[in-house]
Design an enzyme around this catalytic site. Structure first.
Site: not given
Ligand code: NAI
Ligand code: MG
Length: 496
Positions: A189, A242-245, A247, A264, A298, A399
């Site tokens: 995706k 992508g973003s930690t959120e 993730g 990651e 990143c 970030e």
């Protein structure tokens, strides 16, 4: 302006931008499409079929079929190796198309797409093309009498892969290459902001002769198709960048069938300059470390720590470097800093410019959007340097993912080690010193998945990449990448 490649124009005008499912280019089940735009001009580049849960379901079934039977399932390791190598050759033959599409869709300078993204992608597939013939098990000296024990390393199955927009082609390669080398099949995706190079990549997979259903590509949004892919019971492994959120959501949503998960995620990497560093090298290195890819990276070195004695000198170099950068449309070959990828990203980064000033950091360069003349149509922001920043400020803890850097003074080794590690992230770190003892001591003590000493940014498909703390889990690259896409089986044989 670089002349638009005629094949790129043909791709934009002619090729229907659909979903690649089981070897066919399909419309979305809903019939919906979405626009992808050029962030330098606001121009709509194409309408793209918008996948959703029903399309993910079809794609997962196609990937399952290709995994369980058909030519991929029975292909020898050597043939899989040759096919991945041929894919790399085919990408290379389309280099200029990929470079231009990447720049048009993402905004990054064409000189960079040509120099880094496309050759990096080719090299990455070539590296993993060597692996299929080297994935092997062990014979194990078990102590149970009369037993022979060995291991098989086998593909995990169907992999769902969700990638971001900052390096659309290269992130697709990072995910696809090890999965295919391991013998998995994939549903990929791409990010909704940048679907075009993934669609061209799908065509290139077909041109190289990959069997139907081995790689399925579903351009779509995260909250709909992305979430459906993460939750799908037919997917064995999910890989996300992508973003930690998001993730965190991926981890939760993958729990249903206990998918293997690798993540990651974000970073807020320290880049540390000691007074005893080669200062010319260091100043250039830390400036490059934040402004490369407009800071949408990143591993961006977004917290520059400089020892007090040389603080002013390094800070003013970074500010000058920022001011000197030529900002513009990435298709202009003299551009060094392109637009941010989307309106959303522009708003997010723009907000941090206000936050930094409110927190009392001193704007040494930039600090504003660029909106005059040609800039008015795109998402441009001036390279921004916040001096006299503190590590506790929001601009130093969150970030930003834009060309915005905090420069923080420090007194000594102990202070900078404590502050550098005082953060939720742990993706990368840089340090600059000519004292070899200090360098190795700090490299060991920094909580980061990658540490660069007297350099910033080099990566190689052979060297592990990933994060400590909330920057992710698992390592990509090298054999670590193969481990993410394989299961180990222990086989016991009674010889009595
Ligand atoms: P994001 O994490 O929302 O998007 C990354 C990918 O995840 C995209 O393909 C998106 O469609 C997908 N996604 C979004 N929500 C999902 C969900 N619920 N389930 C499954 N997939 C989902 O990142 P976004 O919104 O584009 O950028 C926000 C921030 O994230 C950036 O400002 C930056 O700080 C960070 N980021 C970090 C990246 C990295 O390389 N580590 C890459 C992109 C963004
Ligand atoms: Mg998002």
């Amino acid at each position: 302006m670089a002349e638009r490649d005629s094949r790129v124009q043909a791709f934009l005008d002619g090729t229907p931008k659909r979903l690649l499912i089981g070897g066919q280019w399909e419309e979305a089940a809903s019939g919906k499409t979405f626009a992808t735009t050029n962030p330098a001009t606001g121009e709509e580049l194409a309408q793209v079929a918008e996948g959703d849960a029903a399309d993910i379901d079809r794609a997962v079934k196609a990937a399952r079929k290709a995994f369980e039977d058909g030519p991929w399932a029975t292909m020898t390791a050597a043939d899989r190796s040759n096919l991945i190598w041929k894919l790399a050759d085919t990408i290379e033959a389309h280099s200029e198309e990929f470079a231009q599409l990447e720049t048009l869709d993402n905004g990054k300078p064409l000189t960079v797409s040509r120099r880094d993204d496309v050759p990096g992608t080719v090299a990455y597939f070539r590296y993993y093309a060597g692996w299929p013939t080297k994935i092997q098990g062990d014979t194990v000296p078990v102590s149970v009498p009369d037993m022979f024990n060995y291991t098989l390393r086998q593909p995990v199955g169907v992999a769902g892969q969700i990638i971001p927009w900052n390096y659309p082609l290269m992130m697709a390669a990072w995910k696809l290459a090890p999965a295919l080398a391991a013998g998995c099949t994939v549903v990929l995706k791409p990010a909704e902001q940048t679907p075009l190079s993934a669609i061209l990549l799908g065509q290139v997979f077909q041109e190289a002769g990959f069997p139907d259903g081995v790689v399925n590509i579903v351009p779509s949004y995260g909250e709909t198709a992305g979430a459906a892919l993460v939750a799908h019971p037919g997917v064995d492994k999910i890989a996300f960048t992508g973003s930690t959120e998001v993730g965190r959501q991926v981890m939760r949503n993958a729990a249903g069938n206990l998918k293997k998960v690798s993540l990651e995620l974000g970073g807020k990497s320290p880049n540390i300059v000691f007074a005893d560093a080669d200062l010319d090298l260091a100043a250039e290195g830390v400036a490059f470390g934040i402004f490369y890819n407009m800071g949408q990276d990143c591993t961006a070195g977004s917290r520059i720590f400089v020892q007090e004695k040389v603080y002013d000198r390094v800070a003013s170099f970074v500010a000058d470097f920022g001011n000197r950068q030529k900002v513009g449309d990435g298709m202009d070959e003299s551009t060094e800093i392109g637009p941010l990828v989307s309106d959303e990203q522009l708003a997010r980064v723009g907000n941090y410019l206000e936050v930094g000033s409110r927190e009392g950091a001193r704007v040494l360069a930039g600090g504003k959007r660029l909106q005059e003349g040609d800039f008015a149509r795109g998402n441009f922001i001036a390279p921004t340097v916040f001096a006299d920043a503190r590590n506790s400020m929001r601009i130093s803890q969150e970030e930003i993912f834009g060309p915005v850097v905090s420069i923080i003074p420090f007194k000594d080794f102990d202070e900078v080690l404590r502050e550098a590690n005082n953060i939720d992230y742990g993706l990368a770190a840089g340090l600059w010193t000519q004292d070899i003892r200090k360098a190795h001591k700090l490299a060991a003590a920094l909580k980061a998945g990658t540490v660069w000493v007297n350099t910033y940014g080099p990566l190689d498909p052979a060297s592990p990449f990933g994060g400590f703390k909330q920057s992710g889990m698992g390592r990509e690259m090298g054999f670590h990448g193969i481990e993410l896409y394989t299961e180990v089986k222990s086989v016991w044989v009674n010889l009595a």
